[in-house]
Design an enzyme around this catalytic site. Structure first.
Site, PDB file in Angstrom:
ATOM      1  N   SER A 139       0.867  -1.060  -0.005  1.00 43.19           N
ATOM      2  CA  SER A 139      -0.182  -0.045  -0.085  1.00 43.19           C
ATOM      3  C   SER A 139       0.830   1.301   0.140  1.00 43.19           C
ATOM      4  O   SER A 139       0.367   2.077  -0.651  1.00 43.19           O
ATOM      5  CB  SER A 139      -0.805  -0.079   1.239  1.00 43.19           C
ATOM      6  OG  SER A 139      -0.109  -0.090   2.201  1.00 43.19           O
TER       7      SER A 139
ATOM      8  N   HIS B 250      -5.092  -3.571  -2.248  1.00 47.25           N
ATOM      9  CA  HIS B 250      -4.574  -2.568  -3.363  1.00 47.25           C
ATOM     10  C   HIS B 250      -4.650  -2.932  -4.596  1.00 47.25           C
ATOM     11  O   HIS B 250      -4.839  -2.250  -5.628  1.00 47.25           O
ATOM     12  CB  HIS B 250      -3.708  -1.757  -3.152  1.00 47.25           C
ATOM     13  CG  HIS B 250      -3.590  -0.708  -1.894  1.00 47.25           C
ATOM     14  ND1 HIS B 250      -4.126   0.492  -1.963  1.00 47.25           N
ATOM     15  CD2 HIS B 250      -3.532  -1.088  -0.751  1.00 47.25           C
ATOM     16  CE1 HIS B 250      -4.018   0.853  -0.698  1.00 47.25           C
ATOM     17  NE2 HIS B 250      -3.807   0.098   0.266  1.00 47.25           N
TER      18      HIS B 250
ATOM     19  N   LYS C 223     -11.600   0.346  -2.026  1.00 49.99           N
ATOM     20  CA  LYS C 223     -10.543   1.078  -2.816  1.00 49.99           C
ATOM     21  C   LYS C 223     -11.038   0.840  -4.165  1.00 49.99           C
ATOM     22  O   LYS C 223     -11.839   1.857  -4.489  1.00 49.99           O
ATOM     23  CB  LYS C 223      -9.179   0.439  -2.449  1.00 49.99           C
ATOM     24  CG  LYS C 223      -8.762   0.919  -1.046  1.00 49.99           C
ATOM     25  CD  LYS C 223      -7.582  -0.161  -0.452  1.00 49.99           C
ATOM     26  CE  LYS C 223      -7.549   0.584   0.964  1.00 49.99           C
ATOM     27  NZ  LYS C 223      -6.723  -0.162   1.854  1.00 49.99           N
TER      28      LYS C 223
HETATM   29  C1  LIG Z   1      -6.592  -0.191   3.276  1.00 54.72           C
HETATM   30  C2  LIG Z   1      -6.033  -1.424   3.733  1.00 54.72           C
HETATM   31  C3  LIG Z   1      -6.889  -2.153   4.551  1.00 54.72           C
HETATM   32  C4  LIG Z   1      -7.782  -1.659   5.539  1.00 54.72           C
HETATM   33  O1  LIG Z   1      -8.849  -1.531   4.619  1.00 54.72           O
HETATM   34  P1  LIG Z   1     -10.406  -0.803   5.058  1.00 54.72           P
HETATM   35  O2  LIG Z   1     -11.429  -1.292   4.204  1.00 54.72           O
HETATM   36  O3  LIG Z   1     -10.071   0.481   4.357  1.00 54.72           O
HETATM   37  O4  LIG Z   1     -10.414  -0.889   6.497  1.00 54.72           O
HETATM   38  C5  LIG Z   1      -6.093  -3.348   4.914  1.00 54.72           C
HETATM   39  N1  LIG Z   1      -5.131  -3.986   4.186  1.00 54.72           N
HETATM   40  C6  LIG Z   1      -4.391  -3.110   3.604  1.00 54.72           C
HETATM   41  C7  LIG Z   1      -2.998  -3.682   2.877  1.00 54.72           C
HETATM   42  C8  LIG Z   1      -4.760  -1.721   3.188  1.00 54.72           C
HETATM   43  O5  LIG Z   1      -4.117  -1.099   2.357  1.00 54.72           O
END
Ligand SMILES: *Cc1c(COP(=O)(O)O)cnc(C)c1O
Length: 396
Positions: A182, A210, A239
């Site tokens: 990320s 991601h 995302k």
């Molecule tokens: C954003 C993210 C999460 C968390 O996801 P949310 O739905 O935003 O709580 C988990 N793992 C990774 C690698 C992330 O980048």
């Protein structure tokens, strides 16, 4: 001031002294490539809304239809008030999307990781975790009470050495990694990790937050691209899929264990069924979004090349996440503020999101940016490069 207020005020002052105080900017309207932020029109280069779906009318209509059919809320945990047909349909669609037998929805990706990891391994077990894994993975590992062994970022040799010397001490073990990282934008060597896991009878847990929607055939992620079938795959809906929520996918027994034991699932109100029903639409849109993925990849390549040409230290990788390394938190935030004044919105990334001294601008284009949007952003970067020559080059 109460004694407790004084305590809070003191800790806030400590954060401020370290340039680590966070205060989000205020956005008007729905997320998109250009936004009005704190009253100013800016090019947005810091969102995970990679394909622009968060503001897509097709998804808004699906959500509205879902609301009309399923109402506003889930009422309780699904073990308490029952599961909606929308939850089941979304789980089938998402499992098919990532080519795994089953999926289980969570209200957030954070909740998926802090719930699923402790559901799967415990005090008699070991976790082998990449040094740069996301905070939600780190927290899930800690909550599991398993022994945690950290391997060097993306390093199969180090992981192999740890497995060789430690694996037999434990009942079972789990290798945990992100696929597309990320904050660094690079990818895990999933095939190498997979063969190590097989050799040492160890589970493979891959967080595709991601990569999902962005990389791999039909946007199915890097496990699909690399032909790896992980024991656990975590995907997020907030995302590239433009909504909110997440899912854990895998073979039936693994997902059922998570369904029974993940405390963030069992003791938390389910994802609103309207969002689950819109997730089916999001998966359909994303699976057919090769054009948007090609556009995103083109914009990322152009940014990567031109930012490097301006003297910025752009991290390795080919995907849509470009870390532009600065270093100290204060300087990271200073560059971010100047970019904002010049019409480009990119929040600085500081500890504890990244290790101390590795502050960066995390630049992420969206498929919906126009060429003119990107030109405007690059012009701002050009001016920043002139203003802060030593900062952008001389980081540790
Ligand atoms: C954003 C993210 C999460 C968390 O996801 P949310 O739905 O935003 O709580 C988990 N793992 C990774 C690698 C992330 O980048």
């Amino acid at each position: 001031m109460t004694a407790f207020e004084e305590h809070a005020t003191r800790l806030l002052a400590d954060l401020e002294a370290m340039d680590l105080l966070r205060a989000p900017r205020e956005v008007a309207g729905s997320q998109g490539p250009i936004l009005t932020v704190d009253g100013k029109r800016v090019v947005v280069l810091c969102s995970n809304n990679y394909l622009g779906l968060a503001g897509d009318p097709r998804l808004e209509r699906a959500l509205a239809a879902g609301l009309a059919e399923h109402g506003a809320g889930a009422g309780a945990s699904r073990h308490v008030s029952g599961t909606s047909t929308a939850h089941r349909q979304a789980e089938q669609r998402l499992a098919a999307f990532v080519r795994l037998p089953r999926a289980l929805l969570f209200a957030t990706g954070y909740g998926a990781n802090v719930g699923a990891i402790p559901a799967l391994v415990g005090a008699e077990d070991a976790i082998f975790s990449d040094a740069l894994n996301h905070a939600s993975i780190v927290d899930g590992c800690r909550l599991s009470r398993a022994d945690i062994h950290i391997f060097r970022h993306r390093d199969p040799e180090h992981l192999g050495a740890l497995l060789a010397s430690l694996r037999t001490k434990y009942r079972t073990a789990l290798v945990v990694t992100e696929s597309l990282f990320s904050m660094d934008g690079d990818c895990a060597p999933l095939r190498d990790f997979d063969s190590l896991c097989r050799r040492y009878d160890t589970g493979l847990y891959v967080d595709e937050a991601h990569a999902l929607g962005v990389l791999g055939p039909d946007g199915a992620g890097l496990c699909t691209r690399d032909g790896v079938t992980p024991d656990v795959l975590v995907g997020t809906l907030g995302k590239a899929l433009g909504l909110a929520g997440a899912f854990v996918a895998g073979r039936d027994s693994v997902v059922r264990l998570v369904e029974n034991r993940a405390r963030s699932y069992v003791f938390s109100t389910a994802l609103p069924p309207a969002i689950a029903s819109a997730a089916v639409t999001a998966a359909d849109i994303v699976a057919g979004a090769d054009g948007a993925r090609a556009r995103l990849s083109l914009l990322a390549a152009r940014l990567r090349e031109q930012l490097a040409g301006l003297g910025f230290r752009v991290g390795a990788g080919h995907g849509p996440i470009l870390p532009v390394h600065i270093g100290p938190s204060a300087e990271t935030m200073q560059v971010s503020r100047t970019l904002f004044e010049l019409g480009v919105f990119i929040h600085g990334i500081r500890p504890p999101t990244v290790p101390a001294g590795t502050g960066r601008l995390r630049v992420t284009p969206m498929a919906t940016h126009s060429d003119a949007d990107l030109d405007a952003a690059l012009e701002a970067f050009r001016r920043v490069a002139g203003l802060y020559q030593s900062i952008i080059r001389d980081h540790v």
